[in-house]
Scaffold this motif. Structure first.
Motif, PDB file in Angstrom:
ATOM      1  N   ALA B 307       0.811  -1.216   0.000  1.00 35.46           N
ATOM      2  CA  ALA B 307       0.000   0.000   0.000  1.00 35.46           C
ATOM      3  C   ALA B 307       0.843   1.264   0.000  1.00 35.46           C
ATOM      4  N   PRO B 309       3.625   3.520  -1.437  1.00 33.87           N
ATOM      5  CA  PRO B 309       4.501   3.656  -2.609  1.00 33.87           C
ATOM      6  C   PRO B 309       5.957   3.873  -2.235  1.00 33.87           C
ATOM      7  N   ARG B 310       6.181   4.473  -1.085  1.00 33.41           N
ATOM      8  CA  ARG B 310       7.545   4.729  -0.643  1.00 33.41           C
ATOM      9  C   ARG B 310       8.309   3.417  -0.478  1.00 33.41           C
ATOM     10  N   ARG B 312       7.121   0.448  -1.733  1.00 35.57           N
ATOM     11  CA  ARG B 312       6.955  -0.370  -2.929  1.00 35.57           C
ATOM     12  C   ARG B 312       8.044  -0.060  -3.945  1.00 35.57           C
ATOM     13  N   THR B 313       8.412   1.214  -4.051  1.00 44.18           N
ATOM     14  CA  THR B 313       9.366   1.577  -5.091  1.00 44.18           C
ATOM     15  C   THR B 313      10.803   1.538  -4.608  1.00 44.18           C
ATOM     16  N   ARG B 317      13.496   1.940  -8.472  1.00 47.85           N
ATOM     17  CA  ARG B 317      13.701   3.048  -9.387  1.00 47.85           C
ATOM     18  C   ARG B 317      14.507   4.129  -8.717  1.00 47.85           C
ATOM     19  N   LYS B 318      15.324   4.739  -9.492  1.00 54.17           N
ATOM     20  CA  LYS B 318      16.047   5.915  -9.010  1.00 54.17           C
ATOM     21  C   LYS B 318      15.909   6.985 -10.080  1.00 54.17           C
TER      22      LYS B 318
END
Lengths: 702, 319
Positions: B307, B309-310, B312-313, B317-318
């Motif tokens: 839930a 995004p902090r 989850r990602t 990705r950078k």
């Protein structure tokens, strides 16, 4: 030289009109305390207005009131504000929702916290589009991408899928601008939009805003405490003090010959890049809400104040050069010379002075080895955050460490203070005393001789200790003082930082920001230190207060021969205080040398970029933007740390080899593959070609 | 993120391993063993030795631990101390009964808590909020055996609407159990809802005061759209872990309620096993409770990661 900003329409039509507006709150004692008092202000179509004032002047409250928004507890006491002849505070919720983000859009102070963390960038801008523009649902994604490219964000197609936290501060601010542009507003309210951004990023964002204002004809209300930023974007400047408008006029007039003593004091308290002297501090502090008497709110801090000023509230009146001013003595003020700094040029510290602290090839890494690595005794081979730092700090001098966020300035301070272990190199104290990298293993005497002052006194002073207890700790620990001796020494220290003995029984919360920082300075000096590490010590303070703290630090140094290592992101502040400066980029040293030489002949391409981006409260200067304002993430580039942004990049050698240190006989050294003479020649070539007032924008790629 | 998850899973396994060790050692440390308990006064001489030989109690402790843990891994907890019933069967039905009680309480409690938490936060300091919050504080402070007794007094003794105790046997089908467990479910969900409600309320209020909610308002987002798009996803994130903690608390709370209502669940089985000194059963139940605890927390972590995004990602990705 042309006026800094595009011209306003020939016959300006009023867009936002504020009449006799007062906003306030009810205090716990039941009294009504005003935050804004009798504000009259008109914003015309297509006009850019700068609203400037120190913290507590009510400038943000005023900007939000233009949108019909009041923060919790505030209410309108008097007057009205209207947008296109509609009284904002009488509109229905639906009408307000139409205007907000539609005709009138806000660009918030801290974009990082103003974007919803759980929504993708595309969704947040798309939401604004759906609410406020008539375009078809199907065309939204394309329009979002168009908006993102309009604010010069790279790879907009990819960006829409990102979350706010995946963007750098500058990118977040651009997203906030794109979101505000979605509703094609007639006016943009900008609440400190570049505060908290790095100098180069700030300069780029401001250029973007200037271009937008010029191309779209959108009116802008630019709220800031930073006269440099305001000078760059505004046609007209409104100066606020204690909830009142005290001065209003066109930018050039207000910046050059302001007729209000507060505006003059404010301008004089701003340190300037070209001036190595300390700025002039303003005494006193602004009155708290409801704390203004019958007279002029500024009377207590005004050198000119007469009996009339304290008895009778001045009204806004016309003054020289079309300015409007709230001052009884405006005519006298207009004839006075601008206050100038009285401090003499400092004497330079001889090269052969023995050093207090030697950093020899120091490397610091935040990476901690994992559990498995610890068991196997493996060394982490991550690139260190800070590497290859060699600086000798001489007794009695001030070394300024400058660089953008992430440049490792504070990291170096922490390592010297023993709060972070070094990975490599050694730190020598005094003649040849090795400093242990862990503060717990240092001797009491070593601890005493190195003191640290932090950025924010609210965090560094224990809120439950009185000032007496705060000062007693180092005195007891290092000198074993008790009883009357302790008390006498504490009082003496307070006197030295120009606070009276009556402050001893107070708590930090009862002091203003500047006073708290003075207490922090007193605490550091209680230990009678040889070296004081100053970590952004004036960054949290208003400019007028900052000037006073700088003056204090200078005075203490002259009296006690203390050495400072002064970290700041504000290049002008460092100019005012430092004898020598070291420029850092991504934890690597770029340039080091005597301050007057580094500021006059910035040789390293990064120093040149950095100094070029500084904004000055002067209508005739423009930043020179040569490098892209991309915030680099880890890992640090191989070879030269600056190669990825460098406008003077040579080629493969920059990628592969750490540049050599080139130094001259003046102690001025840079790390670059290009010979110094050649760099300076390139610079003068550029100056000859380009007009210094029109910034050269390079295409910001990734 | 996968890496993070694997690390959590690994830590969870270690926790269970440690817990099983601690359970084994502490049971071992108690005076007496299954044989002395079973044989009672006759526990001496030849008899005791035979019994210990039969149960394999005279092997070294380490060997017995690995034997027990190895079998437990395969779902075989051995036989109870009185030597007749398979623990797995016995615990299995009781576990099912306890889960019926717990799940029913959660299904009622979680949505109710979230709903009331949001309502009280949005209408903060109004009449409605004051009433609900006051009741919640009462529900939190009264111990569940008191509230359970009061519920029995009102609904079963005075009004006669619901049965006061459960008479269905342990192996009764769920359809027969359910009507009898309404009061226990109410008693459990009351306390649970109160705790979660307070948490959700605080969290919503905090998010409502954030810069991004102010920004959403100043962007002209209508109120309810703002609540559903900007406030709730952010406010409910921290609630996930609180719910997990509440579920873990439920495991303990259920014991008391089961005893009060005479409900044939895991909790009552444990109380009985302790008083009978049926150590293999105690061990088995303790291990199951530990498993559930770790499992619940692991799923809460997983849910938060999905839930948020902090998280989850992370690492993917950078910019």
């Amino acid at each position: 030289m042309t006026a800094p900003v595009t011209t306003a329409p020939v016959s300006p039509a009023p867009l936002i009109e504020i009449e006799d507006l007062s906003i306030g709150f009810t205090s716990r004692s039941g009294a009504t305390l005003p935050i804004l008092r009798n504000i009259d202000l008109t914003i015309n179509e297509g006009e850019t207005v700068g609203l400037v004032g120190e913290s507590g002047s009510g400038k943000s409250t005023l900007a939000l009131a233009m949108m019909g928004y009041l923060k919790g507890g505030l209410r309108v006491l008097n007057g009205a504000t209207s947008f296109r002849d509609r009284n904002t505070f009488e509109l229905s919720t639906q009408e307000l929702e139409q205007i907000r983000g539609g005709e009138l859009a806000l660009i918030p102070q801290n974009a990082g916290q103003s974007l919803t963390p759980t929504l993708r960038i595309g969704a947040q801008i798309g939401e604004a589009l759906k609410l406020h523009s008539r375009i078809e649902e199907a065309d939204c994604p394309a329009r979002v991408i168009e908006l993102l490219s309009q604010v010069r964000l790279p790879d907009p197609e990819q960006l829409v899928e990102r979350y706010p936290h995946e963007l750098s501060g500058g990118q977040q601010q651009r997203v906030a601008i794109a979101m505000a542009l979605a509703g094609e507003p007639d006016a943009l309210l900008l609440d400190e939009p570049t505060t908290g951004l790095d100098v180069t990023t700030q300069a780029h964002v401001l250029e973007l805003l200037r271009d937008l204002a010029a191309n779209t004809g959108t009116a802008m209300v630019y709220v800031s405490h930073d006269l440099g930023a305001i000078a760059r974007v505004s046609d007209r400047i409104v100066v606020m003090y204690a909830g009142e408008i005290v001065l209003e006029g066109n930018s050039r007039q207000v910046l050059r010959t302001p007729v209000h003593p507060y505006a003059r004091g404010l301008l004089a308290s701003i340190p300037k890049l070209a001036d190595a002297r300390l700025p002039v501090a303003m005494d006193g502090r602004p009155p708290s809400p409801g704390g203004t008497g019958a007279g002029c709110a500024f009377a207590d801090r005004c050198a000119l104040a007469e009996a009339r000023c304290r008895a009778e509230q001045p009204l806004l009146q016309k003054a020289q050069g079309g300015q409007t001013v709230r001052c009884h003595l405006q005519e006298e003020v207009a004839h006075l010379a601008m206050p100038a700094s009285a401090t003499a040029e400092r004497t330079s510290i001889p090269d052969r002075t023995p050093s207090v602290l030697d950093l020899d090839d120091v490397a610091i890494s935040y990476a901690r080895p994992g559990l498995l690595d610890q068991i196997l005794g493996r060394q982490s081979n991550a690139t260190p955050t800070v590497d290859n730092i060699s600086i000798a700090i001489r007794k009695g001098e001030t070394i300024g460490l400058i660089g953008e966020s992430g440049s490792g300035k504070s990291t170096i301070l922490k390592a010297i203070a023993g709060l972070l272990p070094t990975k490599n190199g050694k730190i020598t104290f005094g003649s040849n005393e090795a400093l242990h990298s862990n503060v717990d293993k240092r001797s009491n005497d070593q601890l005493r001789r190195i003191q640290l002052i932090f950025q924010n006194p609210d965090d560094s002073l224990n809120p439950r200790h009185t000032i007496a207890e705060i000062l007693a700790q180092p005195l007891r620990l290092y000198f074993g003082l008790t009883g009357d001796d302790l008390r006498a020494r504490s009082e003496e220290l307070l006197e030295r930082v120009r606070l009276g003995a009556h402050y001893l029984e107070r708590l930090p919360s009862q002091l203003s920001g500047g006073e708290k920082q003075r207490v922090a300075v007193a605490r550091a000096f209680a230990a009678d230190p040889e070296l004081v590490l100053c970590d952004e010590v004036t960054s949290a303070l208003d400019v007028s207060v900052q000037a006073a703290v700088l003056e204090l630090l200078k005075q203490l140094q002259e009296d006690q021969g203390t050495t400072y290592l002064f970290v700041s992101h504000d290049l002008a502040v460092v100019r005012a205080l430092a004898d020598r400066v070291a420029v850092l980029y991504q934890g690597r040293l770029c340039e080091i040398g005597p301050a007057e030489r580094v500021y006059a002949l910035p040789s390293h391409p990064y120093t040149e970029v950095l100094l070029g981006a500084v904004l000055e409260p002067d209508p005739d200067t423009a930043p020179v933007l040569t490098a892209e304002d991309v915030v680099e993430l880890s890992p640090v580039a191989n070879g030269c740390s600056f190669q990825r942004r460098c406008p003077r990049r040579l080629g493969a050698i920059c990628d592969s080899t750490t540049p050599p240190l080139q130094s001259d006989d003046k102690g001025h050294a840079i790390r670059c593959h290009i010979p110094r003479e050649e760099l300076l020649a390139l610079q003068s070539q550029d100056h000859a070609q380009g007009d210094a007032t029109s910034p050269r924008l390079t295409q910001p790629g990734l | 993120m996968i890496q993070l998850l694997l690390r959590r899973l690994f830590l969870g396994l270690i926790t269970i391993g440690l817990v099983s060790g601690i359970i084994f050692v502490s049971v071992e440390a108690l005076p007496g063993d299954s044989c002395t308990a079973f044989l009672e006064r006759e526990a001496e001489g030849k008899r005791l030795e035979n019994c210990r030989n039969d149960l394999g109690l005279n092997r070294p402790a380490a060997v017995r631990y690995f034997d027990w843990a190895g079998r437990a891994l395969q779902g075989d907890f051995g036989v109870s101390a009185n030597g007749t019933k398979s623990i797995a069967d016995m615990v299995g039905t009781r576990l099912r009964n306890s889960l019926v009680l717990a799940l029913a309480s959660l299904i009622i409690g979680i949505p109710l808590a979230i709903f009331l938490g949001i309502v009280t936060a949005l209408w903060r300091d109004r009449q409605l909020d004051l009433w609900i919050s006051t009741i919640a504080i009462f529900a939190m402070t009264i111990p569940e055996f008191v509230s359970a007794t009061v519920l029995i007094l009102i609904f079963s003794v005075w009004l006669g609407w619901l049965p006061g105790i459960v008479i269905a046997p342990a192996h009764a089908p769920i359809s027969q159990l359910l009507p009898e467990v309404i009061l226990p479910i109410i008693a459990i969900s009351m306390v649970m809802t109160a705790h979660m409600l307070r948490m959700v309320r605080t969290s919503v209020i905090e998010v409502m005061a954030s810069d991004y909610v102010q920004m959403a308002r100043l962007k002209g987002v209508p109120y309810w759209q703002m609540v559903f798009r900007h406030v709730l996803p952010n406010a409910l994130l921290p609630a996930i872990n609180v719910i997990a903690l509440t579920v873990a608390w439920l495991l303990g709370g259920v014991v008391v309620i089961e005893v009060v209502f005479n409900y044939p669940g895991l909790g009552r089985l444990m109380i009985d096993a302790i008083s009978d000194r049926d150590l293999p059963v105690v061990q088995a139940i303790a291990l199951i409770l530990a498993l559930i605890y770790v499992g619940v927390n692991l799923s809460a972590d997983l849910l938060t990661m999905i839930a948020n995004p902090r998280l989850r990602t992370l690492h993917t990705r950078k910019s």
